[in-house]
Design a protein around this motif. Sequence first.
Motif, PDB file in Angstrom:
ATOM      1  N   GLU A  27       0.829  -1.212   0.000  1.00 14.64           N
ATOM      2  CA  GLU A  27       0.000   0.000   0.000  1.00 14.64           C
ATOM      3  C   GLU A  27       0.860   1.258   0.000  1.00 14.64           C
ATOM      4  N   ARG A  28       1.897   1.259   0.823  1.00 17.18           N
ATOM      5  CA  ARG A  28       2.801   2.420   0.887  1.00 17.18           C
ATOM      6  C   ARG A  28       3.527   2.631  -0.429  1.00 17.18           C
ATOM      7  N   GLU A  30       2.478   1.741  -3.381  1.00 15.64           N
ATOM      8  CA  GLU A  30       1.497   2.226  -4.355  1.00 15.64           C
ATOM      9  C   GLU A  30       1.239   3.721  -4.180  1.00 15.64           C
ATOM     10  N   LYS A  31       1.120   4.172  -2.943  1.00 11.70           N
ATOM     11  CA  LYS A  31       0.910   5.598  -2.672  1.00 11.70           C
ATOM     12  C   LYS A  31       2.095   6.424  -3.156  1.00 11.70           C
ATOM     13  N   LEU A  32       3.295   5.928  -2.898  1.00 11.68           N
ATOM     14  CA  LEU A  32       4.496   6.635  -3.336  1.00 11.68           C
ATOM     15  C   LEU A  32       4.535   6.724  -4.859  1.00 11.68           C
ATOM     16  N   SER A  33       4.207   5.634  -5.514  1.00 12.76           N
ATOM     17  CA  SER A  33       4.189   5.599  -6.978  1.00 12.76           C
ATOM     18  C   SER A  33       3.170   6.595  -7.530  1.00 12.76           C
ATOM     19  N   ARG A  34       1.990   6.627  -6.919  1.00 12.31           N
ATOM     20  CA  ARG A  34       0.953   7.572  -7.363  1.00 12.31           C
ATOM     21  C   ARG A  34       1.410   9.008  -7.157  1.00 12.31           C
ATOM     22  N   SER A  35       2.030   9.280  -6.031  1.00 13.32           N
ATOM     23  CA  SER A  35       2.508  10.637  -5.743  1.00 13.32           C
ATOM     24  C   SER A  35       3.550  11.081  -6.759  1.00 13.32           C
ATOM     25  N   LYS A  36       4.468  10.184  -7.073  1.00 13.47           N
ATOM     26  CA  LYS A  36       5.506  10.524  -8.047  1.00 13.47           C
ATOM     27  C   LYS A  36       4.904  10.723  -9.437  1.00 13.47           C
ATOM     28  N   ARG A  37       3.939   9.894  -9.797  1.00 12.14           N
ATOM     29  CA  ARG A  37       3.285  10.030 -11.103  1.00 12.14           C
ATOM     30  C   ARG A  37       2.520  11.347 -11.175  1.00 12.14           C
TER      31      ARG A  37
END
Length: 59
Positions: A27-28, A30-37
Amino acid sequence: MLEDALELLAREEGLSRQEIVRRAVLERAEKLSRSKRLASLTDEALQEWSETLARLGSE
């Protein structure tokens, strides 16, 4: 404290402690990936629309 929290989550969710940790890490990540995207898309949009935004801001 961490051990207690992990035990509580495992018990309440009916999952193993390992599964709780696995899901938390995924989950963490995925959140990091979304934030970077999102940051990347924002940068792209600002570059593409910078002239238009500057004109709108000066009116």
